[in-house]
Design an enzyme around this catalytic site. Structure first.
Site, mmCIF file in Angstrom:
data_model
loop_
_atom_site.group_PDB
_atom_site.id
_atom_site.type_symbol
_atom_site.label_atom_id
_atom_site.label_comp_id
_atom_site.label_asym_id
_atom_site.label_seq_id
_atom_site.Cartn_x
_atom_site.Cartn_y
_atom_site.Cartn_z
ATOM 1 N N ASP A 149 0.869 -1.158 0.000
ATOM 2 C CA ASP A 149 0.000 0.000 0.000
ATOM 3 C C ASP A 149 0.917 1.221 0.000
ATOM 4 O O ASP A 149 2.113 1.121 0.299
ATOM 5 C CB ASP A 149 -0.920 -0.017 1.231
ATOM 6 C CG ASP A 149 -2.126 0.890 1.027
ATOM 7 O OD1 ASP A 149 -3.125 0.711 1.739
ATOM 8 O OD2 ASP A 149 -2.061 1.765 0.133
HETATM 9 C C1 GLC Z 1 -4.256 4.494 -0.195
HETATM 10 C C2 GLC Z 1 -5.133 3.291 0.075
HETATM 11 C C3 GLC Z 1 -5.120 2.274 -1.033
HETATM 12 C C4 GLC Z 1 -4.926 3.014 -2.340
HETATM 13 C C5 GLC Z 1 -3.522 3.566 -2.332
HETATM 14 C C6 GLC Z 1 -3.245 4.422 -3.568
HETATM 15 O O1 GLC Z 1 -3.667 4.961 0.976
HETATM 16 O O2 GLC Z 1 -4.956 2.616 1.311
HETATM 17 O O3 GLC Z 1 -6.365 1.572 -0.994
HETATM 18 O O4 GLC Z 1 -5.102 2.125 -3.442
HETATM 19 O O5 GLC Z 1 -3.247 4.327 -1.174
HETATM 20 O O6 GLC Z 1 -4.068 5.540 -3.553
#
Ligand code: GLC
Length: 743
Positions: A263
């Site tokens: 993430d």
């Molecule tokens: C965010 C989220 C994730 C998302 C990623 C990119 O913090 O937790 O679900 O796809 O970062 O935006």
């Protein structure tokens, strides 16, 4: 011998030479694994390391020298995020990147219709493909453990079987476009408070029976090409580089051959990222979660620090190659597959899909006196009240926020549908969140209303008094501490004093429908005072049309709740056992230990175990017609460990109009060596029936549907003994049972 003109001979010589010189990795007629090995053999260590981390906010490097393209990712689970600046979250202001906003995944789950999942995945995958994205950062399948979780609207409810069945066709639909899914957030990201520092403490039974099944199904049945590690920790290791979750379970037990994507900001340590299963690092320095200079991509944990260790012989090149193979495989399945479809954007088909999924996911919770569908012979004046009748919901809520081509509001949908038969009047009712901007995308709405709450309430009551029908449209929204990433709700109650407004309106006019727009359960202390209640999720582009279609009865509601609506928070296991949001360690670390004390007793499993009556049960949903269930018939009253039992349930539409009923099969294990829930969902069928028609829902009970995870033996076990097949129209509305024995 036939003579060929010289030109043919020369051309065939070139062709042969060309075929001979096409490198294996570029030859699409060769198996992917051969192409992966060939590409790997041609790459330098620097090129390998560069491939394992971001080069921009949402892209990672390819191999320019070899013509292996970059990988481009995009949020989110409900639609394709607008293009952002190279190293920013803010939108770049392109004018060709508006999308179709599909309903939130809670709505998809509420359809209980895997064909809707397939339609959803195919459609959103076409939009990702058209926008030249290789990885869609979704779907989310974290289990709904608490109704306070800010991101439940992005997920598929409280039951592992329902989520497992609904996620697979979504995965297959997306990937049929040559676009990878990135199933998230693996694992145990069940709330947003302290999401980067929560250490989830959960026993193996709950892990394997509740929190992992949907991910396992996405990988083993759906064939997911990538998966996203969660922010939180498990066993004191961050989920983005977690030995047990990634190496032992995902890649070991499940045989996952795809890539693990962090993430954004979920990576915290080079050594762990190397050895504990991370393959693609994103967002480490530019996510606002951890300080760092701009464009710091070379500083990533799997960038220069990793290359340095490799050069010094302190990191195993075989581990590096395994990571690169997984990323190359991802590339060959996506942007190096020149035969993949071309996708489409904002097509009429996608708009129709959004509306259809919305209609099938809306849940009719209550409909006394058949207030619904609206009878326009009698109803000549409709009062629409509430901020959610006008407020755009596709902007905000975190990374799933979108720049929709359009979003038709519930009020507009009602005007479109009823405007020529009835006078439609509107009153605000309350002021909730008048803002409307996220990452540079603005709704363009001016929802400011400086009047004081009493004045607004008085206006609403007056408006309600003189109408033949009142439709209150409220609920939650995408503001922080509502249905929003990186924060949780502070309570089960509706915000902005809506309970007071609803009660006042109910007194003024008994012909009242409450439409709750939310991604979470909410408390409804006025439930007895309101004759009709509809659960309308975040429905995206076609919100207004989907809601109006159900109100008018153009579509017959067939949705069923994918989560329990509790009466009060203390009726929820996580809260009753003090298992939320966890206890901060006082050892100087910022870790918060969150004990999943309720174990496997999540959702209706908790209600059954503790005999707690919910406000509305899991699997509940009414129709404008009625259904009669016949007795469940088993083809045998016993089965062997390698056998099966067929269950047949005749269901008749006893009403005057066509409709669909989700017949649910739960299994109860009469006695077991370990504690088990009273019953567990193990199958369901959505039957579409004409008036008077009878169809038979047929289920196969196989030993895997009788099994529980024995954590001491670390295996699934179906213990011989007596079981009961329980057939229901919801988890509480039981229509028949039949006993059988596993020999
Ligand atoms: C965010 C989220 C994730 C998302 C990623 C990119 O913090 O937790 O679900 O796809 O970062 O935006």
């Amino acid at each position: 011998m036939k003579k060929y003109p010289l030109s043919i001979i020369v051309a065939s010589m070139f062709a042969t030479a060309a075929i001979a010189s096409t490198p294996v990795y570029l030859d699409e007629n060769r198996p992917i694994e051969e192409r992966v090995e060939d590409a790997l053999s041609r790459m330098t260590t620097e090129e390998k390391v560069a491939m394992l981390h971001a080069q921009s906010k949402f892209s990672s490097a390819g191999v320019p020298r070899l013509g292996i393209p970059e990988l481009w990712t995009t949020d989110g689970p409900h639609g394709i995020r607008p293009e952002v600046f190279w190293d920013e979250w803010d939108q770049a202001g392109w004018t060709n990147d508006s999308c179709t906003a599909f309903p939130a995944l809670t709505c998809l789950a509420a359809t209980w219709n895997p064909e809707m999942s397939r339609l959803y995945g195919k459609s959103i995958g076409e939009e990702a493909r058209y926008r030249k994205k290789d990885i869609l950062l979704g779907p989310g399948v974290n289990i709904y453990r608490t109704p306070l979780n800010g991101r439940n609207f992005e997920y598929m409810g409280e039951d592992p079987y329902l989520a497992s069945k609904m996620v697979v066709p979504y995965v297959q639909g997306v990937q049929s476009n040559g676009v990878a899914v990135c199933v998230k957030h693996y694992a145990l990201n069940n709330h947003e408070v302290n999401r980067h520092t929560t250490n989830a403490i959960v026993d193996d039974r709950a892990l394997y029976e509740i929190y992992l099944p949907a991910f396992k199904a996405a990988v083993q049945d759906g064939g997911a090409w990538s998966i996203m590690g969660a922010y939180n920790l498990y066993k004191n290791q961050h989920a983005c580089h977690n030995q047990r979750l990634l190496n032992d379970i995902l890649k070991g037990e499940w045989g996952f051959d795809g890539a693990v994507v962090s993430d954004w900001g979920g990576t915290h340590d080079t050594a762990e990222a190397i050895t504990n299963g991370l393959d693609l690092e994103f967002g480490s320095w530019t996510n606002g979660l951890s300080s760092g200079s701009k464009n710091a991509y070379d500083s990533y944990y799997l960038a220069m620090p990793y290359l340095k260790l490799l050069k010094e012989g302190k990191a195993d090149p075989k581990v590096l190659d395994d990571k690169v193979r997984r990323v190359l495989r991802l590339a060959f399945r996506t942007n190096m597959n020149t035969r993949r479809p071309f996708g489409s954007l904002c097509s009429p088909e996608h708009v129709a899909a959004a509306k259809k999924i919305g209609e099938e996911g809306i849940v009719l919770l209550k409909n006394d006196k058949n207030i619904l569908p609206v009878n326009t012979d009698k109803v000549k004046k409709i009062a629409v009240i509430g901020e959610n009748a006008i407020k755009m919901m596709t902007v905000g809520g975190g990374s799933s926020s979108l720049k929709a081509k359009y979003e038709l509001s519930p009020l507009q949908g009602i005007k479109n549908r009823f405007g020529d038969k009835a006078e439609i009047v509107y009153a605000r009712g309350y002021v909730g969140d008048p803002t409307g901007e996220y990452n540079g995308v603005s709704t363009g709405q001016n929802l400011k209303d400086e009047r004081d709450a009493d004045e607004i309430l008085t206006e609403a009551v007056e408006t309600a008094k003189n109408a033949d029908l009142v439709i209150f449209i409220g609920g939650l929204n995408k503001a922080p501490h509502q249905d929003c990433e990186d924060s949780d709700r502070k309570g089960l109650e509706l915000p902005y004093d809506q309970d007071k407004v609803i009660r006042a309106i109910a007194k003024a006019n008994k012909n009242l429908v409450v439409v709750n727009i939310s991604g979470n359960a909410v408390a409804m202390p006025w439930v007895k005072e309101v004759p009709a209640i509809m659960q309308a999720w975040y429905l995206g582009t076609e919100s207004g049309n989907a809601i109006a279609s159900i109100l008018a009865g153009d579509a017959n509601p067939s949705g069923k709740l994918p989560m329990t609506f509790p009466v009060t928070l203390s009726d929820v296991g996580a809260h009753a056992t003090g298992g939320y949001p966890g206890t901060p360690r006082n050892d100087g670390s910022n870790i918060v230990d969150c004990k999943y004390n309720e174990g496997i007793f999540v959702g209706y499993r908790w209600n059954d175990e503790n005999k707690i009556k919910p406000l509305f049960p899991f699997g509940h949903g009414l129709s404008y017609t009625t259904f009669k269930y016949g007795k469940p018939e088993l083809d045998s009253d016993s089965m062997t460990a390698d056998g099966k039992i067929i269950v047949k349930v005749p269901v008749t539409n006893t009403g005057k109009r066509a409709g669909a009923e989700v017949v649910q099969l739960y299994i109860a294990d009469t006695e077991s060596s370990l504690p088990r829930p009273v019953k567990e969902l193990k199958d369901f069928r959505k039957l579409y029936l004409e008036p008077g028609q009878t169809a038979v829902a047929e289920f196969e009970i196989t030993p895997d549907k009788l099994s529980f995870f024995n954590d001491s033996k670390h295996e699934w076990i179906a213990e011989p003994g007596d079981f009961t097949a329980i057939v229901g129209s919801s988890s509480s509305d039981i229509r028949g049972t039949a006993g059988f024995t596993l020999k």
